[in-house]
Design a protein around this motif. Structure first.
Motif, PDB file in Angstrom:
ATOM      1  N   MET A  21       0.838  -1.183   0.000  1.00 12.26           N
ATOM      2  CA  MET A  21       0.000   0.000   0.000  1.00 12.26           C
ATOM      3  C   MET A  21       0.884   1.248   0.000  1.00 12.26           C
ATOM      4  N   ARG A  22       0.471   2.254  -0.748  1.00 10.86           N
ATOM      5  CA  ARG A  22       1.165   3.542  -0.742  1.00 10.86           C
ATOM      6  C   ARG A  22       0.249   4.571  -0.067  1.00 10.86           C
ATOM      7  N   VAL A  23       0.751   5.211   0.968  1.00 12.51           N
ATOM      8  CA  VAL A  23      -0.042   6.148   1.765  1.00 12.51           C
ATOM      9  C   VAL A  23       0.492   7.566   1.543  1.00 12.51           C
ATOM     10  N   TYR A  24      -0.364   8.420   1.036  1.00 12.48           N
ATOM     11  CA  TYR A  24      -0.015   9.826   0.858  1.00 12.48           C
ATOM     12  C   TYR A  24      -0.485  10.604   2.083  1.00 12.48           C
ATOM     13  N   ARG A  25       0.453  11.160   2.844  1.00 11.00           N
ATOM     14  CA  ARG A  25       0.137  11.887   4.073  1.00 11.00           C
ATOM     15  C   ARG A  25       0.138  13.387   3.793  1.00 11.00           C
ATOM     16  N   CYS A  26      -0.961  14.043   4.164  1.00 10.63           N
ATOM     17  CA  CYS A  26      -1.098  15.472   3.863  1.00 10.63           C
ATOM     18  C   CYS A  26      -1.565  16.244   5.084  1.00 10.63           C
ATOM     19  N   GLU A  27      -1.354  17.551   5.043  1.00 11.30           N
ATOM     20  CA  GLU A  27      -1.832  18.417   6.114  1.00 11.30           C
ATOM     21  C   GLU A  27      -3.339  18.601   5.991  1.00 11.30           C
ATOM     22  N   ASP A  28      -3.922  19.112   7.068  1.00 15.99           N
ATOM     23  CA  ASP A  28      -5.373  19.301   7.088  1.00 15.99           C
ATOM     24  C   ASP A  28      -5.739  20.653   6.476  1.00 15.99           C
ATOM     25  N   THR A  29      -5.410  20.821   5.203  1.00 20.45           N
ATOM     26  CA  THR A  29      -5.785  22.013   4.450  1.00 20.45           C
ATOM     27  C   THR A  29      -6.230  21.574   3.063  1.00 20.45           C
ATOM     28  N   PRO A  30      -7.154  22.320   2.431  1.00 23.76           N
ATOM     29  CA  PRO A  30      -7.568  21.951   1.072  1.00 23.76           C
ATOM     30  C   PRO A  30      -6.392  21.885   0.107  1.00 23.76           C
ATOM     31  N   GLU A  31      -5.463  22.816   0.221  1.00 28.27           N
ATOM     32  CA  GLU A  31      -4.307  22.855  -0.682  1.00 28.27           C
ATOM     33  C   GLU A  31      -3.497  21.558  -0.594  1.00 28.27           C
ATOM     34  N   SER A  32      -3.267  21.089   0.629  1.00 26.56           N
ATOM     35  CA  SER A  32      -2.485  19.869   0.817  1.00 26.56           C
ATOM     36  C   SER A  32      -3.280  18.630   0.390  1.00 26.56           C
ATOM     37  N   ILE A  33      -4.561  18.592   0.714  1.00 32.16           N
ATOM     38  CA  ILE A  33      -5.400  17.438   0.365  1.00 32.16           C
ATOM     39  C   ILE A  33      -5.478  17.264  -1.152  1.00 32.16           C
ATOM     40  N   PHE A  34      -5.740  18.352  -1.872  1.00 26.43           N
ATOM     41  CA  PHE A  34      -5.895  18.235  -3.326  1.00 26.43           C
ATOM     42  C   PHE A  34      -4.554  18.056  -4.035  1.00 26.43           C
ATOM     43  N   THR A  35      -3.473  18.480  -3.410  1.00 32.06           N
ATOM     44  CA  THR A  35      -2.156  18.143  -3.948  1.00 32.06           C
ATOM     45  C   THR A  35      -1.923  16.641  -3.847  1.00 32.06           C
ATOM     46  N   ALA A  36      -2.341  16.063  -2.716  1.00 33.74           N
ATOM     47  CA  ALA A  36      -2.227  14.609  -2.540  1.00 33.74           C
ATOM     48  C   ALA A  36      -3.081  13.878  -3.566  1.00 33.74           C
ATOM     49  N   VAL A  37      -4.283  14.376  -3.821  1.00 37.63           N
ATOM     50  CA  VAL A  37      -5.155  13.778  -4.837  1.00 37.63           C
ATOM     51  C   VAL A  37      -4.470  13.807  -6.200  1.00 37.63           C
ATOM     52  N   TYR A  38      -3.872  14.939  -6.529  1.00 35.51           N
ATOM     53  CA  TYR A  38      -3.186  15.086  -7.819  1.00 35.51           C
ATOM     54  C   TYR A  38      -2.012  14.112  -7.925  1.00 35.51           C
ATOM     55  N   ASP A  39      -1.155  14.094  -6.913  1.00 38.63           N
ATOM     56  CA  ASP A  39       0.027  13.236  -6.955  1.00 38.63           C
ATOM     57  C   ASP A  39      -0.351  11.761  -6.992  1.00 38.63           C
ATOM     58  N   ALA A  40      -1.372  11.392  -6.220  1.00 34.82           N
ATOM     59  CA  ALA A  40      -1.806   9.993  -6.208  1.00 34.82           C
ATOM     60  C   ALA A  40      -2.359   9.585  -7.565  1.00 34.82           C
ATOM     61  N   GLY A  41      -3.158  10.458  -8.166  1.00 40.14           N
ATOM     62  CA  GLY A  41      -3.727  10.140  -9.473  1.00 40.14           C
ATOM     63  C   GLY A  41      -2.678  10.049 -10.562  1.00 40.14           C
ATOM     64  N   LYS A  42      -1.697  10.949 -10.531  1.00 43.76           N
ATOM     65  CA  LYS A  42      -0.650  10.964 -11.551  1.00 43.76           C
ATOM     66  C   LYS A  42       0.338   9.809 -11.398  1.00 43.76           C
TER      67      LYS A  42
END
Length: 268
Positions: free
Chosen positions: A4-25
């Motif tokens: 499993m690969r776990v993307y850990r992000c801060e509790d901010t929209p900017e960090s969450i959607f960056t994680a979404v982008y990186d995970a998808g790419k």
């Protein structure tokens, strides 16, 4: 077996959607990806044989995700994920990611696909946040203060979720001729409204939070006194039902309700 690969992000929209982008790419495989928000109050559990990736927030990546959601899925889906991003649910980042994945496959119909567990969970988070917002539309109380020589209506809320957008928009329509400030103590932000204009909000500096805290019980209190007088005038002591009252009006929402001030003082 693929780890499993776990993307850990801060509790901010900017960090969450960056994680979404990186995970998808990454093209690593949606079934082997999990997004995890770092929350102070939530226990962080590391699992064996998992790869952890720490996210560096990137506003451009966030905007790319949001533009794609609005163009390829729907405005409703955009509202769902933005509401979820402002919630206090520890699994929100993972839910947002998988909801978007299904959204790319199903298009605008994704918000109706409640048979999909990720969509069902997204709807639960959205509904919980919206319900809290509607509570505040009913229970918020304004008092009159003097702000830089100007009479201003002032209210304090302490929501679990980010609801200030909904609350401020609601009162902009109803109090459009008034100056008002709605202070969100939980998230350290405030909404400001000038008469006849749209409202705006921003994060507050620590000294600004201290200043607004001082206003909470120090204004001219005309509106506060009106609420207290109304509350006392309609009360019938013989028919008081504390259990029913707590059901209809949870204790959490009474903290900044002026009609309960004397009751709180007597309890202390």
């Amino acid at each position: 077996m693929k780890q499993m690969r776990v993307y850990r992000c801060e509790d901010t929209p900017e960090s969450i959607f960056t994680a979404v982008y990186d995970a998808g790419k990454s093209a690593y495989g949606h079934d082997h990806i999990r997004l995890e928000v770092i929350m102070p109050e939530a226990e962080q559990n590391y699992t064996l044989f998992s790869e952890y990736v720490d996210i560096q927030p990137d506003p451009e990546k966030m905007q790319k995700v949001l533009r794609t959601v609005r163009s390829r899925i729907s405005e409703t889906a955009y509202e769902y994920i933005m509401t979820a991003a402002g919630s206090r649910q520890p699994d929100k980042a993972d839910v947002i990611y998988h909801f978007i994945v299904y959204g790319f496959a199903l298009g605008r119909k994704v918000t109706e696909a409640l048979h999909v567990p990720w969509v069902q969970r997204m709807f639960e988070i959205y509904r919980r946040s919206r319900n809290e917002a509607h509570y505040y539309l009913e229970f918020i109380r304004f008092e009159e203060i003097s702000w830089q020589g100007q009479a201003v209506l002032y209210a304090v809320i302490e929501p679990e979720n980010e609801v200030i957008d909904t609350v401020a928009s609601h009162f902009t329509d109803r109090l459009n001729p008034e100056w008002f400030i709605i202070y969100d103590k939980t998230h350290h932000k405030a909404a400001f409204h000038n008469p006849g204009r749209r409202w705006y909000q921003r994060m507050l500096e620590p000294d600004e939070c201290i200043l607004l805290d001082r206003f909470e019980h120090s204004g001219e209190r005309e509106y506060a006194d009106l609420w207290k007088a109304f509350f006392e005038s309609i009360a019938i002591p013989e028919r008081e039902n504390a259990d029913l009252q707590r059901t209809n009006l949870p204790l959490h929402y009474r903290k900044h309700m002026t009609e309960f001030e004397s009751h709180r003082i007597s309890q202390n």
